[in-house]
Design an enzyme around this catalytic site. Sequence first.
Site, PDB file in Angstrom:
ATOM      1  N   HIS A 178     -13.791 -51.301  54.661  1.00 28.60           N
ATOM      2  CA  HIS A 178     -14.919 -51.322  53.717  1.00 28.60           C
ATOM      3  C   HIS A 178     -14.796 -52.448  52.707  1.00 28.60           C
ATOM      4  O   HIS A 178     -15.625 -52.602  51.819  1.00 28.60           O
ATOM      5  CB  HIS A 178     -15.045 -49.968  53.036  1.00 28.60           C
ATOM      6  CG  HIS A 178     -15.167 -48.858  54.038  1.00 28.60           C
ATOM      7  ND1 HIS A 178     -14.063 -48.218  54.555  1.00 28.60           N
ATOM      8  CD2 HIS A 178     -16.234 -48.349  54.679  1.00 28.60           C
ATOM      9  CE1 HIS A 178     -14.467 -47.342  55.450  1.00 28.60           C
ATOM     10  NE2 HIS A 178     -15.772 -47.399  55.543  1.00 28.60           N
TER      11      HIS A 178
ATOM     12  N   ASP B 144     -17.751 -40.246  69.142  1.00 26.42           N
ATOM     13  CA  ASP B 144     -17.654 -40.264  67.675  1.00 26.42           C
ATOM     14  C   ASP B 144     -18.262 -39.016  67.052  1.00 26.42           C
ATOM     15  O   ASP B 144     -19.368 -38.620  67.417  1.00 26.42           O
ATOM     16  CB  ASP B 144     -18.409 -41.479  67.111  1.00 26.42           C
ATOM     17  CG  ASP B 144     -17.728 -42.789  67.460  1.00 26.42           C
ATOM     18  OD1 ASP B 144     -16.486 -42.816  67.470  1.00 26.42           O
ATOM     19  OD2 ASP B 144     -18.439 -43.777  67.718  1.00 26.42           O
TER      20      ASP B 144
ATOM     21  N   GLU C 130     -20.580 -52.849  70.813  1.00 26.26           N
ATOM     22  CA  GLU C 130     -21.799 -52.165  70.313  1.00 26.26           C
ATOM     23  C   GLU C 130     -22.885 -53.100  69.771  1.00 26.26           C
ATOM     24  O   GLU C 130     -23.619 -52.743  68.857  1.00 26.26           O
ATOM     25  CB  GLU C 130     -21.433 -51.107  69.245  1.00 26.26           C
ATOM     26  CG  GLU C 130     -20.496 -50.039  69.758  1.00 26.26           C
ATOM     27  CD  GLU C 130     -20.151 -48.958  68.723  1.00 26.26           C
ATOM     28  OE1 GLU C 130     -20.974 -48.685  67.844  1.00 26.26           O
ATOM     29  OE2 GLU C 130     -19.041 -48.407  68.816  1.00 26.26           O
TER      30      GLU C 130
ATOM     31  N   SER D   2     -17.422 -50.817  67.050  1.00 24.62           N
ATOM     32  CA  SER D   2     -18.350 -51.913  66.789  1.00 24.62           C
ATOM     33  C   SER D   2     -17.594 -53.155  66.314  1.00 24.62           C
ATOM     34  O   SER D   2     -16.561 -53.058  65.652  1.00 24.62           O
ATOM     35  CB  SER D   2     -19.381 -51.504  65.739  1.00 24.62           C
ATOM     36  OG  SER D   2     -18.743 -51.119  64.558  1.00 24.62           O
TER      37      SER D   2
ATOM     38  N   GLU E 219     -20.083 -32.961  57.463  1.00 25.75           N
ATOM     39  CA  GLU E 219     -21.219 -32.957  56.555  1.00 25.75           C
ATOM     40  C   GLU E 219     -21.905 -31.611  56.361  1.00 25.75           C
ATOM     41  O   GLU E 219     -22.285 -31.250  55.258  1.00 25.75           O
ATOM     42  CB  GLU E 219     -22.235 -33.973  57.060  1.00 25.75           C
ATOM     43  CG  GLU E 219     -23.292 -34.285  56.050  1.00 25.75           C
ATOM     44  CD  GLU E 219     -24.036 -35.535  56.444  1.00 25.75           C
ATOM     45  OE1 GLU E 219     -23.391 -36.582  56.578  1.00 25.75           O
ATOM     46  OE2 GLU E 219     -25.246 -35.453  56.651  1.00 25.75           O
TER      47      GLU E 219
ATOM     48  N   GLU F  35     -10.261 -42.301  58.907  1.00 21.71           N
ATOM     49  CA  GLU F  35     -10.006 -43.059  57.691  1.00 21.71           C
ATOM     50  C   GLU F  35      -9.031 -42.302  56.811  1.00 21.71           C
ATOM     51  O   GLU F  35      -9.367 -41.242  56.307  1.00 21.71           O
ATOM     52  CB  GLU F  35     -11.294 -43.166  56.877  1.00 21.71           C
ATOM     53  CG  GLU F  35     -12.262 -44.179  57.340  1.00 21.71           C
ATOM     54  CD  GLU F  35     -13.517 -44.101  56.476  1.00 21.71           C
ATOM     55  OE1 GLU F  35     -14.609 -44.069  57.057  1.00 21.71           O
ATOM     56  OE2 GLU F  35     -13.400 -44.066  55.254  1.00 21.71           O
TER      57      GLU F  35
ATOM     58  N   HIS G 160     -13.683 -40.105  66.754  1.00 23.27           N
ATOM     59  CA  HIS G 160     -13.482 -40.810  65.486  1.00 23.27           C
ATOM     60  C   HIS G 160     -14.241 -40.086  64.392  1.00 23.27           C
ATOM     61  O   HIS G 160     -15.351 -39.612  64.615  1.00 23.27           O
ATOM     62  CB  HIS G 160     -14.000 -42.257  65.585  1.00 23.27           C
ATOM     63  CG  HIS G 160     -14.096 -42.941  64.260  1.00 23.27           C
ATOM     64  ND1 HIS G 160     -12.985 -43.368  63.574  1.00 23.27           N
ATOM     65  CD2 HIS G 160     -15.163 -43.225  63.468  1.00 23.27           C
ATOM     66  CE1 HIS G 160     -13.375 -43.910  62.426  1.00 23.27           C
ATOM     67  NE2 HIS G 160     -14.690 -43.829  62.327  1.00 23.27           N
TER      68      HIS G 160
ATOM     69  N   ILE H  60     -12.394 -49.264  66.500  1.00 18.30           N
ATOM     70  CA  ILE H  60     -13.212 -48.043  66.481  1.00 18.30           C
ATOM     71  C   ILE H  60     -14.487 -48.200  67.307  1.00 18.30           C
ATOM     72  O   ILE H  60     -15.157 -47.221  67.626  1.00 18.30           O
ATOM     73  CB  ILE H  60     -13.535 -47.643  65.023  1.00 18.30           C
ATOM     74  CG1 ILE H  60     -12.248 -47.574  64.200  1.00 18.30           C
ATOM     75  CG2 ILE H  60     -14.267 -46.317  64.932  1.00 18.30           C
ATOM     76  CD1 ILE H  60     -11.193 -46.636  64.731  1.00 18.30           C
TER      77      ILE H  60
HETATM   78  N1  GLN Z   1     -18.094 -46.375  67.114  1.00 18.76           N
HETATM   79  C1  GLN Z   1     -18.753 -46.495  65.851  1.00 18.76           C
HETATM   80  C2  GLN Z   1     -18.513 -47.879  65.271  1.00 18.76           C
HETATM   81  O1  GLN Z   1     -17.485 -48.411  65.434  1.00 18.76           O
HETATM   82  C3  GLN Z   1     -18.308 -45.478  64.861  1.00 18.76           C
HETATM   83  C4  GLN Z   1     -19.035 -45.615  63.569  1.00 18.76           C
HETATM   84  C5  GLN Z   1     -18.839 -44.518  62.587  1.00 18.76           C
HETATM   85  O2  GLN Z   1     -18.017 -43.666  62.767  1.00 18.76           O
HETATM   86  N2  GLN Z   1     -19.564 -44.513  61.526  1.00 18.76           N
HETATM   87  O3  GLN Z   1     -19.345 -48.443  64.621  1.00 18.76           O
HETATM   88 ZN    ZN Z   2     -15.949 -44.265  60.718  1.00 14.82          ZN
END
Ligand code: GLN
Ligand code: ZN
Length: 766
Positions: A696, A600, A485, A434, A606, A667, A643, A432
């Site tokens: 997580h 992203d 990242e 990082s 939200e 997710e 994402h 994704i």
């Molecule tokens: N590109 C971001 C990462 O991988 C996406 C983080 C996120 O969606 N919270 O950290």
């Molecule tokens: Zn995420």
Amino acid sequence: MQTAVTGYPRIGTLRELKFALEKYFKNEIAQDELLAVAGNLRKAHWTAQSEAGIDFISSNDFSFYDNVLDAAYLFNIIPERYRKLNLSDLDTYIAMARGYQGPKGDVRALAMKKWFNTNYHYIVPEIDDRTEIRLSGTKLFDEAREARDLGFACKSNIIGPFTLLNLCRYTGAKKAEQFADAFIGAYRELIVKAGQENIRFLQFDEPSLVQDLTADQIELFRKIYRSLLPSSGNVGIILQTYFGDVRDIYPELLELPFAGIGLDFLEGKETVNLIEKYGFPGDRILFAGLVNGKNIWRNNYEKTLNQLDRLKAKGINAVLSTSCSLLHVPYTLKHETALDETHLKYFAFAEEKLQELKEISRLAGLSDYVQDPAYIANVQLFRSDRLATNHEVKARVAGVTESDYVRQPARAQRQKLQKKAFGLPLFPTTTIGSFPQTKDVKEIRSAYRKGQIAETEYREFIRNKIAECIRWQEQIGLDVLVHGEFERNDMVEYFGESLGGFLFTEKAWVQSYGTRCVKPPVIWGDVYRIKPITVEWSVFAQSLTGKIVKGMLTGPVTILNWSFPREDISIRESISQIALAIRDEVLDLEANGIRIIQIDEAALREKLPLRKSDWNSEYLDFAIPAFRLTHSRVKPETQIHTHMCYSEFTDIIPAIDNMDADVITFEASRSDLQILDALKANNFETEVGPGVYDIHSPRVPSVEEIIKSVNIMLSKISRDKLWINPDCGLKTRGTSETQASLINLVAAAEKLRSVASKIETGGKTA
Ligand code: GLN
Ligand code: ZN
């Protein structure tokens, strides 16, 4: 005119509660010390409000973790698995919030969810068939007594029965409605005990009322309060609503004998009309939520006083209040030493909002407040030009045409072109964005920020990290690589710092959940990109490998949702400005040879309005096009990924598909096929990577496990559209578990491919 505060933040001006709790979690301090910190904070917060002259102050707005959890605990809604740990009261509560792993057992935490349309998260209480809902805790009474002993007369806040019943998760055969009588009984006990304790007012928070209500729900609400209110004796029940208006139930509310009703005049677009149409009884208090509890700009006195004048003219007994708890704004401007008065004079955090409440109420009592210096100064503040207009940005937004929102050619066609151009295998693997933010990375970034190391040294470090990360991804055989990242901490802060129009604070923390706080930047002016932001890092990463490296950006909706927005221009306009800034970055990445770009939108869901009827017109109709604006001008062969965190978008799948990305990763919890079903039902066109393992948790998924989840996905998603990836960024994970997990992920993809090709060749010979 009297004043009220719906609720006050509790984490502490300098996050004292957070630090004390974290020490307590690590056994570095004893319970007594934690309790002392908490007591001091409560006292400080009551003192601040009382010194500001606020008439209705709250107690029980304090919490060690979350107020919904507090209410559940008070009413004995404590699942057996936590009770069985045999911990102290406080530790049982903490185990529910955070999970427990230790000598007494191993239990996971209760689920956590976003609190309505905010970035605050509440703990989801769990009720099973054996849960005996009754008043069993004492926190509310303890804090009421504590306040009284210190000389503060407070109302006691608690989540109301209707909202609590709505928010609980029911894990047994019995559903919510079947617990209604139990809730009524428990809240009755609470009211009776409050009477014995001489509590003058109980504030029942019922934000669930601002959502769309069915006839059954309205009936349930009436049933609950019809049986509670007559027995409330000397205890006045204040019905507190916020985050919107109560249009579905307003007339019914007026029929119920509440001592007062709190309405939100800011997010509640219909509030004024409802009062206009149905009136408001003269014998009740109207808590008029006119001072914004969610945003950080100064109150416009002219508007507020006009509104109060109108209420007065109707003979309504109004108390000036905040639109919701001040939990959602930072504490004080006092610590913002880096900002000067030219900025500060426009802001009001919690402490400054107390002053505003007081000042407005004083003005409301004057026959001729327009002559008052405080009023004049405020009017001038709003009339003066806060900003020089950025004509370039304005013109650019105005110049956007329909075609700027449309990417050509259509996605199906692009997907074919891209398949050919990239030559990726079946089930392409990626991450994704990082990679683990190890201690060395955090230390270097902080040293660089503090000016302790030179820029060249910092850059060298990040380059080495990127190189190492690329090498490792190549080695294990991932298909689409990322740079990792390492240069970013908070993604919105990272982008905001390179965009014109953003302002950053030093200590303006807002609680997000438990001990976690965020420091949202302020959108101060027109937003534009000052200079390329990520290009150099992405290009460097790409130069190290023959494989494709994804560019990595944050989208306009997320940047806006995780900032304090402007109030002088519309959200729609702000979001367009940010989208154009990100578009510049997208096009620069493309021009510099980056062939896959991920944008992203972690926080897209939200700010989805609480009422379905507003979803499109108030949000999706501009949020989704804003995303399209960022990528509509790239070449057909440039692949756009996005994402999203959480899979809570089952109900907005067509809108997500409308973002017109080529690939989305998100997710999806493996136990819950709902989202996959919904993708299928909606003929989802975007290629998808629903996330084959949960990042997580530090657990390493086995190859078999991953294959199993992919096979489930394959029953709903066509195989040429499926990507294999973890379900979110890896920055919070450790290196060893990340490596082990990704190695298994690649192995699983390879196995799946070989099975697929066997079936294919088998099919041909047959
Ligand atoms: N590109 C971001 C990462 O991988 C996406 C983080 C996120 O969606 N919270 O950290
Ligand atoms: Zn995420």
